[in-house]
Design an enzyme around this catalytic site. Structure first.
Site, PDB file in Angstrom:
ATOM      1  N   ASP A 184      40.497  39.372  36.539  1.00 27.48           N
ATOM      2  CA  ASP A 184      40.908  40.682  37.023  1.00 27.48           C
ATOM      3  C   ASP A 184      39.781  41.692  36.968  1.00 27.48           C
ATOM      4  OD1 ASP A 184      42.497  42.677  37.994  1.00 27.48           O
ATOM      5  OD2 ASP A 184      43.319  43.200  36.038  1.00 27.48           O
ATOM      6  N   ASP A 227      38.768  44.799  44.807  1.00 32.09           N
ATOM      7  CA  ASP A 227      39.721  44.316  43.811  1.00 32.09           C
ATOM      8  C   ASP A 227      40.155  42.876  44.063  1.00 32.09           C
ATOM      9  OD1 ASP A 227      41.534  44.398  41.669  1.00 32.09           O
ATOM     10  OD2 ASP A 227      43.155  45.019  42.997  1.00 32.09           O
TER      11      ASP A 227
END
Ligand SMILES: *[C@@H]1O[C@H](CO)[C@@H](O)[C@H](O)[C@H]1NC(C)=O
Ligand SMILES: *[C@@H]1O[C@H](CO)[C@@H](O)[C@H](O)[C@H]1NC(C)=O
Ligand SMILES: *[C@@H]1O[C@H](CO)[C@@H](O)[C@H](O)[C@H]1NC(C)=O
Ligand SMILES: *[C@@H]1O[C@H](CO)[C@@H](O)[C@H](O)[C@H]1NC(C)=O
Length: 414
Positions: free
Chosen positions: A96, A280
């Site tokens: 992440d 992202d």
């Protein structure tokens, strides 16, 4: 109906990777992608839940669970195997870029070994649709043969929700996002895995780079869908030069791997003026501000598709689609028509049909000016190599051998 497609993971792929510098061998680890489609609307809802959390950073009161960071039950989840302890117990951790705590214990219980040291602090992060709470430990973390970190701070979950099938998170976001996650001292930062690799001289540059390839289908089983490289760049995955751009100065994008970019459709149709947003790994589609999205929809001649919630064009019009240009620090990056198409092999998996081409550009839900006006998600990252450079506070982006690759040629069924 939920279908889960699991692409492989082969540690063997380490052998075929040729990183740049000899000292970086073993600084590269494979990424596994797990597909968890329900339908297109659900996919967008999950992305939006994540975007909502991304936006809320720094804007809320300190709560028992620490600050909110994004949701994880996305349609596509990227993970890596990370060892903790001695001998190491392997955990499957979600990679992440949008959060920075590393923790285990969601599925497989933490296995305390002789390297495990409790710190007496509690740690917790609430992710909107999921969360974890537990205790902080220092332990030996093994990312690869070369990348071992003694006394890495890790969270050990007593309680967690929202991480089906995964053991926790490998947080590769900026360290600032860890502030407020520890108790009792909420002012403390938790050094990230990347920071500690650098501090302990396992890597001689404080960065991590991410490579993905376009989704083609389940026949890719046996090959990794991507890789992470710490401390350098795997130039075998890069084409041309890497453009570096400083972290944006605009809040809240500046808290993440945030950049400024401008969009045009083809050479000259303006889509979005220079705005701040983020890159992202945890967002499936690529999102742009509502006003930019309306211009994109008009320029492409696409229609909102009720069945999937995505923009769609008839197959016959696929050939007239143009490049979507991303201007980042003066450099142009082209998202080709093929790259703007949702992987056709998964049309039905999101509730679509084969006579349409669905587009991976979606509406972020607010007009330009929020400080987080776009998310370059997987649709973008599958076509461009990215470098998350803590040392110089910048993001690097380059083309790859897959940037213009055609994987979504409609073929006979159109
Ligand atoms: C826990 O670690 C020990 C070695 O210290 C190992 O023998 C055991 O198999 C591990 N347990 C699990 C569940 O991985
Ligand atoms: C987690 O569980 C252990 C053992 O039951 C307990 O000592 C600890 O206080 C718990 N931590 C939290 C944050 O609840
Ligand atoms: C809390 O952490 C901050 C930042 O590391 C440090 O400066 C401060 O001294 C700590 N406070 C206590 C009470 O330990
Ligand atoms: C929609 O696109 C057409 C050309 O395709 C252009 O002439 C028109 O100005 C556009 N409208 C908007 C609102 O952008």
């Amino acid at each position: 109906m939920s279908k889960t497609f699991v692409f492989l993971l082969a540690l063997a792929s380490l052998a075929v990777t040729t990183p740049v510098a000899p000292e970086d061998i073993q600084a590269t680890v494979p990424i596994v992608s797990t597909f968890n489609f329900i339908d297109g609307k659900d996919l967008i809802q999950r992305d939006r839940a994540r975007i909502h959390q991304l936006r809320s950073v720094g804007q809320q009161k300190k709560s028992a669970g620490g600050q909110n960071t994004p949701a994880y039950n996305q349609a596509v989840v990227h993970s890596a195997l990370v060892g903790v302890g001695s001998p190491p117990t392997p955990y499957s951790l979600i990679i992440d870029t949008g959060s920075s705590n590393t923790w285990v214990g969601a599925e497989k219980a933490y296995n305390r070994t002789r390297t495990s040291k409790p710190t007496g602090s509690k740690v917790g992060v609430s992710y909107g649709s999921g969360s974890f709470d537990g205790d902080q430990f220092l332990d030996l973390v093994t990312i690869s043969y070369k990348l071992t970190i003694p006394d890495q701070s890790i969270g050990v979950a007593n309680k967690s929700k929202g991480f089906n099938g995964f053991d926790g998170i490998l947080g590769i976001g900026p360290v600032g996002l860890t502030r407020g996650t520890l108790q009792p001292n909420r002012s403390e930062f938790v050094p990230t895995v990347t920071d500690n690799l650098f501090k302990s001289k396992k890597i001689n540059y404080n960065s991590v780079a991410v490579s993905f390839v376009p989704t083609i289908g389940l026949d890719e089983e046996g090959q990794a869908s991507g890789e992470l490289t710490w401390g350098g760049v795997d130039y075998t995955k890069v084409e041309g030069k890497i453009t570096y751009t400083p972290i944006t100065r605009t809040f809240p994008a500046d808290r993440y791997w945030g950049i400024d970019q401008k969009l045009t459709y083809g050479k000259s149709v303006p889509i979005m003026q220079s705005s701040a947003g983020i890159v992202d790994t945890g967002t499936t589609l690529t999102y742009i501000a509502s006003d930019a999205f309306a211009r994109y929809k008009n320029a492409t001649g696409s229609e909102y598709d009720e069945d999937t919630g995505l923009l769609a064009i008839p197959c016959a019009k696929f050939g007239s689609l143009n490049n979507l240009h991303f201007y980042i620090n003066g450099q142009k990056f082209e998202l080709s028509p093929d790259a703007q198409a949702w992987p056709r092999i998964f049309n039905e998996a999101i509730g679509g049909t084969n006579d349409k081409v669905y587009l991976v550009i979606a509406d972020i839900g607010d007009v330009t000016g929020t400080g987080l006006d776009f998310i370059n998600g997987m649709g973008f990252l599958q076509r461009f190599y990215t470098v998350y450079d803590t040392q110089k506070r910048r993001v690097g982006i380059s083309r790859t051998p897959h940037t213009f690759r055609k994987v979504n040629v409609p073929g006979g069924r159109c």
